[in-house]
Design an enzyme around this catalytic site. Structure first.
Site, PDB file in Angstrom:
ATOM      1  N   TYR A  57     -10.958  -0.526  -0.523  1.00  0.00           N
ATOM      2  CA  TYR A  57     -11.025  -0.037   0.810  1.00  0.00           C
ATOM      3  C   TYR A  57      -9.711   0.792   1.319  1.00  0.00           C
ATOM      4  CZ  TYR A  57      -7.448  -2.903   3.625  1.00  0.00           C
ATOM      5  OH  TYR A  57      -6.629  -3.545   3.985  1.00  0.00           O
ATOM      6  N   ARG A  58      -8.771   0.436   0.588  1.00  0.00           N
ATOM      7  CA  ARG A  58      -7.308   1.287   0.726  1.00  0.00           C
ATOM      8  C   ARG A  58      -6.493   0.896  -0.281  1.00  0.00           C
ATOM      9  NH1 ARG A  58      -3.943  -2.285   5.493  1.00  0.00           N
ATOM     10  NH2 ARG A  58      -2.379  -0.942   5.578  1.00  0.00           N
ATOM     11  N   ASP A  68      -0.716  -9.542   9.487  1.00  0.00           N
ATOM     12  CA  ASP A  68       0.071 -10.739   9.255  1.00  0.00           C
ATOM     13  C   ASP A  68       1.657 -10.310   9.682  1.00  0.00           C
ATOM     14  OD1 ASP A  68      -0.858 -13.446   8.545  1.00  0.00           O
ATOM     15  OD2 ASP A  68      -2.057 -12.667   6.953  1.00  0.00           O
ATOM     16  N   TYR A 100       0.687  -1.196   0.030  1.00  0.00           N
ATOM     17  CA  TYR A 100      -0.019   0.112  -0.023  1.00  0.00           C
ATOM     18  C   TYR A 100       1.044   1.191   0.001  1.00  0.00           C
ATOM     19  CZ  TYR A 100      -4.082  -3.050   1.128  1.00  0.00           C
ATOM     20  OH  TYR A 100      -4.849  -4.072   0.987  1.00  0.00           O
ATOM     21  N   HIS A 147       4.317  -6.819  -4.514  1.00  0.00           N
ATOM     22  CA  HIS A 147       3.119  -6.823  -5.076  1.00  0.00           C
ATOM     23  C   HIS A 147       2.209  -5.433  -4.446  1.00  0.00           C
ATOM     24  CE1 HIS A 147       2.848  -9.037  -1.323  1.00  0.00           C
ATOM     25  NE2 HIS A 147       1.977  -8.392  -0.976  1.00  0.00           N
TER      26      HIS A 147
HETATM   27  C1  LIG Z   1       2.563 -10.031   2.696  1.00  0.00           C
HETATM   28  C2  LIG Z   1       1.964  -8.883   3.439  1.00  0.00           C
HETATM   29  C3  LIG Z   1       1.048  -9.245   4.032  1.00  0.00           C
HETATM   30  C4  LIG Z   1       0.111  -8.006   4.816  1.00  0.00           C
HETATM   31  N1  LIG Z   1      -0.983  -8.433   5.593  1.00  0.00           N
HETATM   32  C5  LIG Z   1      -1.665  -7.408   6.095  1.00  0.00           C
HETATM   33  C6  LIG Z   1      -2.696  -7.622   7.100  1.00  0.00           C
HETATM   34  O1  LIG Z   1      -2.611  -8.930   7.386  1.00  0.00           O
HETATM   35  N2  LIG Z   1      -3.450  -6.592   7.529  1.00  0.00           N
HETATM   36  C7  LIG Z   1      -3.169  -5.325   7.158  1.00  0.00           C
HETATM   37  O2  LIG Z   1      -3.754  -4.395   7.646  1.00  0.00           O
HETATM   38  N3  LIG Z   1      -2.165  -5.081   6.384  1.00  0.00           N
HETATM   39  C8  LIG Z   1      -1.307  -6.065   5.849  1.00  0.00           C
HETATM   40  N4  LIG Z   1      -0.453  -5.802   4.792  1.00  0.00           N
HETATM   41  C9  LIG Z   1       0.223  -4.369   4.846  1.00  0.00           C
HETATM   42  C10 LIG Z   1       0.964  -3.584   5.629  1.00  0.00           C
HETATM   43  O3  LIG Z   1       2.079  -4.480   5.809  1.00  0.00           O
HETATM   44  C11 LIG Z   1       0.541  -3.472   7.112  1.00  0.00           C
HETATM   45  O4  LIG Z   1      -0.774  -2.990   7.018  1.00  0.00           O
HETATM   46  C12 LIG Z   1       1.647  -2.451   7.859  1.00  0.00           C
HETATM   47  O5  LIG Z   1       1.233  -2.865   9.244  1.00  0.00           O
HETATM   48  C13 LIG Z   1       1.393  -1.279   7.634  1.00  0.00           C
HETATM   49  O6  LIG Z   1       2.692  -0.632   7.905  1.00  0.00           O
HETATM   50  P1  LIG Z   1       2.752   0.365   9.033  1.00  0.00           P
HETATM   51  O7  LIG Z   1       2.157  -0.245  10.393  1.00  0.00           O
HETATM   52  O8  LIG Z   1       4.310   0.502   9.554  1.00  0.00           O
HETATM   53  O9  LIG Z   1       2.269   1.793   8.790  1.00  0.00           O
HETATM   54  P2  LIG Z   1       3.015   3.008   8.284  1.00  0.00           P
HETATM   55  O10 LIG Z   1       3.847   2.530   7.157  1.00  0.00           O
HETATM   56  O11 LIG Z   1       3.796   3.651   9.334  1.00  0.00           O
HETATM   57  O12 LIG Z   1       1.852   3.790   7.920  1.00  0.00           O
HETATM   58  C14 LIG Z   1       0.673   3.472   7.063  1.00  0.00           C
HETATM   59  C15 LIG Z   1       0.303   5.096   6.383  1.00  0.00           C
HETATM   60  O13 LIG Z   1      -0.544   5.544   7.432  1.00  0.00           O
HETATM   61  C16 LIG Z   1      -0.169   7.108   7.337  1.00  0.00           C
HETATM   62  N5  LIG Z   1       0.342   7.278   8.824  1.00  0.00           N
HETATM   63  C17 LIG Z   1       1.370   6.463   9.329  1.00  0.00           C
HETATM   64  N6  LIG Z   1       1.577   7.071  10.741  1.00  0.00           N
HETATM   65  C18 LIG Z   1       1.000   8.308  10.802  1.00  0.00           C
HETATM   66  C19 LIG Z   1       0.817   9.013  11.745  1.00  0.00           C
HETATM   67  N7  LIG Z   1       1.330   9.048  13.006  1.00  0.00           N
HETATM   68  N8  LIG Z   1      -0.021  10.119  11.546  1.00  0.00           N
HETATM   69  C20 LIG Z   1      -0.540  10.534  10.357  1.00  0.00           C
HETATM   70  N9  LIG Z   1      -0.400   9.605   9.254  1.00  0.00           N
HETATM   71  C21 LIG Z   1       0.347   8.389   9.631  1.00  0.00           C
HETATM   72  C22 LIG Z   1       0.741   7.325   6.213  1.00  0.00           C
HETATM   73  O14 LIG Z   1       0.127   7.572   5.096  1.00  0.00           O
HETATM   74  C23 LIG Z   1       1.362   6.059   5.988  1.00  0.00           C
HETATM   75  O15 LIG Z   1       1.701   5.767   4.855  1.00  0.00           O
HETATM   76  C24 LIG Z   1       0.500  -6.849   4.248  1.00  0.00           C
HETATM   77  C25 LIG Z   1       1.550  -6.604   3.462  1.00  0.00           C
HETATM   78  C26 LIG Z   1       2.301  -7.791   3.072  1.00  0.00           C
HETATM   79  C27 LIG Z   1       3.251  -7.477   2.256  1.00  0.00           C
END
Ligand SMILES: Cc1cc2nc3c(=O)[nH]c(=O)nc-3n(C[C@H](O)[C@H](O)[C@H](O)COP(=O)(O)OP(=O)(O)OC[C@H]3O[C@@H](n4cnc5c(N)ncnc54)[C@H](O)[C@@H]3O)c2cc1C
Length: 542
Positions: free
Chosen positions: A487-488, A150, A91, A404
């Site tokens: 959704y995202r 995950d 994403y 992906h």
């Molecule tokens: C193989 C695989 C499986 C996955 N499975 C899942 C799953 O089961 N469920 C799921 O939800 N996702 C999944 N993901 C997607 C992703 O990896 C996760 O959602 C992950 O937790 C998002 O990264 P993060 O928590 O570091 O968020 P970040 O990358 O830190 O934040 C996500 C976005 O939120 C905004 N943001 C972040 N922090 C702030 C802040 N403090 N203030 C304002 N805006 C902010 C920014 O726009 C940022 O780009 C998967 C990805 C892969 C590759």
């Protein structure tokens, strides 16, 4: 040093010097070597001029430092891009939407401010990962579970504000819904607390969500209206036991009553665990099974039939091999007596479908011993891990890839919608030359709607990526024509998707822009995120 769009080299140099003064010189990054780490590892623009890159990054440790950075950004009109742990693979990763932005990296703000076992909540900062929170709880022997996606290396706040999901009981799986109270640095540098937190010395900030007046928390999810610096999250009290059971049916059209019964039971909270849907004859029902399809040549011939697999042939094959055409694994959390009775009730309800077959799964008590976990999907028990990268992206059947992008439309929670979506996406995949499972089933993270999740491959071949980007955009349009919205999404497609939410001449986007102009007049926070552009960049939507 390159300079962000619209910022002069001298202003950028002054801004960087002031960032250094605010957070310390070690925590401002400007070298290519450091900035490469903020590229999106799953970028669909790999190696192309459109690749999103940061021109600097700044990593504050306190709320006051975040406020100082935001104020400096306003002074010099420097675009910032806040991330929590920046693991948003599929994403957008940690790359800014607007190339040249300064990534506001909140990883160092990693304090777990409170875990309240009695009232089952936590209050955390943005850099707290699921691993951190799990470890904190585990080390203290607290009887509460987290709900995690995950990959366990992401953050409670980043995942929730991007409206991600997990795998335990329904009321915790939608991470934004499970949050309670936020602290936000507004784009002007002002500090806001939502819900009960708006009251000085509030005693119920993490206990009562809405506070008083309009409930504005949603404005800080999938948006660019502020930087979230604290958030409460509701935790799941550790259940006495867990049980699962599988129901399989063999008729193609059995899916219609099957989903209706499933929905009634789930909406009535007879089961609260995530009900995995699958097709045992095709693959299995556990996470990742759809990526390991059955290689039976007879089945392959049926699936390859022009116009889609004939249902009579699918049914006949399913009965012949004794594997259900459709199945659901139901999961229960609670006292043993209660969950056994719940499963019994579910069996009675599904028995209304002639030929339904039931299989009792494991009954587990907590804490689990390590050997009990070996073959389990650990996130079902709120245990963060990274094994999804083995299941989905790197295994004997799936060689290492270049990542992906998720295409993830929401469809109605009916069998008719599943059949329709299978047909529509199969036809689209055929005409676009994309690989697609012939009887793909949706995911069940959310209670009231299904979500189809397709991993769109990223390659290190520019022409293939271009072709795939065009195909992704076509799929977004096709889905929207059927009333199904994403959704995202990753920044590469956020404007395409916002375009589909167009009721009444894009009233939603116009409202977002009105809010953006009011709260972020200089447009410094996450320009373009989720299709919300500041006024000065609106003519150049990426
Ligand atoms: C193989 C695989 C499986 C996955 N499975 C899942 C799953 O089961 N469920 C799921 O939800 N996702 C999944 N993901 C997607 C992703 O990896 C996760 O959602 C992950 O937790 C998002 O990264 P993060 O928590 O570091 O968020 P970040 O990358 O830190 O934040 C996500 C976005 O939120 C905004 N943001 C972040 N922090 C702030 C802040 N403090 N203030 C304002 N805006 C902010 C920014 O726009 C940022 O780009 C998967 C990805 C892969 C590759």
């Amino acid at each position: 040093m390159r300079t962000p769009p619209g910022v002069s080299p001298s202003d950028f140099a002054l801004a960087v010097a002031q960032f250094q003064a605010a957070v310390g010189p070690d925590w401002v990054f400007t070298s290519d070597e450091d900035l490469d780490l903020y590229k999106d590892a799953y970028s669909p623009f790999w190696g192309e001029p459109e690749e999103k890159i940061a021109y600097a990054a700044v990593a504050p440790q306190t709320v006051e430092e975040v406020q100082a950075v935001v104020r400096i950004a306003n002074q010099y009109k420097v675009p910032l891009y806040p991330i929590s742990t920046g693991k948003n693979l599929g994403y957008g990763g940690s790359a800014p939407v607007l190339s040249g932005s300064v990534v506001l990296d909140l990883k160092r703000m990693n304090r777990i401010l409170e875990v309240n076992e009695k009232n089952a909540y936590a209050l955390v900062e943005p850099g707290v990962s699921y691993f951190d929170l799990y470890r904190y709880i585990h080390e203290r022997g607290l009887k509460v579970w987290i709900d995690c996606p995950d990959p366990g290396w992401g953050s409670v706040i980043g995942n929730a504000v991007d409206r991600g999901g997990g795998y335990t009981a329904a009321m915790f799986r939608n991470h934004f819904d499970a949050h309670c109270g936020m602290e936000v640095v507004l784009p002007t540098g002002d500090l806001l607390r939502t819900g009960m937190g708006a009251m000085p010395n509030a005693e119920t900030w993490q206990m009562y969500k809405s506070g008083y007046g309009p409930w504005i928390d949603g404005l800080f999810s999938q948006s660019n209206f502020g930087v979230v610096t604290k958030m409460g999250i509701w935790l799941m009290p550790e259940p006495e036991a867990y049980l699962n059971g599988t129901v399989s049916v063999f008729g193609y059209d059995d899916l219609v009553p099957f989903i209706d019964i499933l929905n009634q039971l789930e909406n009535g909270q007879v089961f609260t665990g995530m009900p995995f849907l699958g097709s045992p004859v095709f693959s299995g029902i556990d996470p990742g099974d759809q990526m390991r399809p059955n290689n039976d040549p007879e089945l392959a011939a049926i699936l390859a039939a022009p116009g889609g697999p004939p249902k009579e042939a699918l049914e006949a094959h399913s009965r012949k091999v004794g594997k259900g055409l459709w199945a659901a694994k139901l999961q229960f959390y609670g006292p043993e007596k209660v969950i056994r009775a719940q499963w019994e009730h579910c069996r009675e309800r599904f028995s209304a479908i002639p030929g339904a077959v039931f299989e009792d799964g494991d009954l587990l008590r907590f804490p689990l011993a390590p050997d009990q976990l070996v073959n389990e999907h650990k996130v079902t028990f709120g245990i963060p891990n990274l094994s999804i990268f083995f299941i989905g992206a790197r295994s004997e059947t799936s060689p290492p890839g270049d990542g992906h992008i998720w295409f993830s439309p929401i469809i109605p929670r009916t069998a008719e919608a599943i059949f329709e979506a299978q047909r529509v996406f199969r036809d689209a995949a055929d005409s676009l030359g994309l690989p697609m499972q012939p009887i793909a089933l949706p995911s069940t993270y959310w209670q009231r709607a299904f979500i189809f999740i397709f991993g769109f491959p990223i390659t290190h071949d520019i022409e293939t990526n271009k072709k795939n980007r065009a195909a992704f955009r076509t799929l977004v349009k096709i889905a929207a024509e059927h009333g199904w919205g994403e959704y995202r999404t990753a920044p590469a497609y956020q404007d395409d998707i916002m375009d589909t939410y167009s009721f009444n001449d894009h009233a939603l986007r116009r409202f977002h822009e009105t809010v953006k102009d009011a709260v972020d007049p200089n447009g410094v926070i996450s320009a373009g995120r989720y299709g919300i552009w500041p006024k000065h960049l609106r003519g150049t939507r990426a």
